[in-house]
Design an enzyme around this catalytic site. Sequence first.
Site, mmCIF file in Angstrom:
data_model
loop_
_atom_site.group_PDB
_atom_site.id
_atom_site.type_symbol
_atom_site.label_atom_id
_atom_site.label_comp_id
_atom_site.label_asym_id
_atom_site.label_seq_id
_atom_site.Cartn_x
_atom_site.Cartn_y
_atom_site.Cartn_z
ATOM 1 C CG ASN A 92 -6.854 1.481 11.134
ATOM 2 O OD1 ASN A 92 -5.677 1.211 11.013
ATOM 3 N ND2 ASN A 92 -7.465 1.261 12.288
ATOM 4 C CB SER A 93 -9.783 6.197 11.931
ATOM 5 O OG SER A 93 -8.427 6.381 11.644
ATOM 6 N N GLY A 128 -8.399 9.601 8.723
ATOM 7 C CA GLY A 128 -8.790 9.779 10.117
ATOM 8 C C GLY A 128 -9.815 10.863 10.357
ATOM 9 C CE LYS A 169 -3.252 2.606 2.775
ATOM 10 N NZ LYS A 169 -3.886 2.771 4.093
ATOM 11 C CB ALA A 204 -8.204 7.696 3.683
ATOM 12 N N GLY A 205 -10.969 8.357 5.201
ATOM 13 C CA GLY A 205 -11.948 9.425 5.328
ATOM 14 C C GLY A 205 -13.350 8.975 5.674
#
Lengths: 264, 78
Positions: A209-210, A160, A99, A187-188
């Site tokens: 993830n977050s 995040g 990645k 992301a986001g």
Amino acid sequence: MDKPFAIYGTVLQSRLILGSALYPSPTLMLESLRQSGCEAVTLSLRRQAPESHGGALFWQQIRETQLKLLPNTAGCQTVQQAVTVAQMSREIFQTHWIKLELIGDEYNLQPDPILLLQAAEQLLNAGFQVLPYCTDDLVLCKRLYELGCQVLMPWAAPIGSGLGVLNPYALRTLRERLPDATLLVDAGLGLPSHACQVMEMGFDGVLLNSAVAMAKDPVRMAQAFASAVSAGRQAFLAGAMPTQDFASPSTPVLGTPFWLQEDA
Amino acid sequence: MVNSFHANAHNNATCERSFWLNGKQICLTSTRLSDYLPAFKAPFALALNGRFVSAIRYADIVLQPGDEVDIVSPIAGG
């Protein structure tokens, strides 16, 4: 019948990939991964501090999940750094997947598009299977795809942030213009509805993830995202109804009681 | 063999030649890279002056003063 979801030829049953960072505890990380149904997990490399035993416990736990590993180049700001981290990752994790993250701005952690292209070319030439974390810029994504990146991972919003899809037009355009690329939003995203939204657009998968790790109940949120990704994919395959600006009654009008038709 | 990563920390009074190991200045008591590796737990990978060094080459590497060595291991990531 759905087409298989494949990362450089490796077919995955789940279209959700999770990160391994930021969880309140290793136990919650492992249970979140399990409950999400994901088959691949992202991880990274950092300098080993001998006094902390080099994060051996984390490594042992991740290996025991038997998930496919997707190492990242998080924190890299130059092409050489990214290439070196990718090479170190390949040696440790025994995978050609990388990645590719190359950050161009510290405020929003926006990928550097110019360096990303340069690094992707070097890594592809070195035999890596590159999954670039990129912006939603159409031309950048076209260039990455033309270089040989079979998988592209545009952001929905800064890493995040949890803001969800800031530019749905851009993501829809990517899907329209790159119909053969494997597209994952990375992301986001903050809510399962965000994941469902991009899957409804026809994205092939989602990397998170977050949104899971920082939820009050990560395990339950992992389940929720799994359902949302699946629902969004089913909706895309089903094909949405056309939209219109005026109402159209769903109950038949013919035979409505109390309605009198005047004679002509 | 250099037994301790920490015991070898740089001391200006006694250390004439040094290198950088994971961002810390270390006395270059041995020029053999492999002498510094037993303190690290597998799995790890290594870069010398920002370039990847494959594990099969560790035994061949001779360190120079000022060299920068990075030794990395798996951690959680997104």
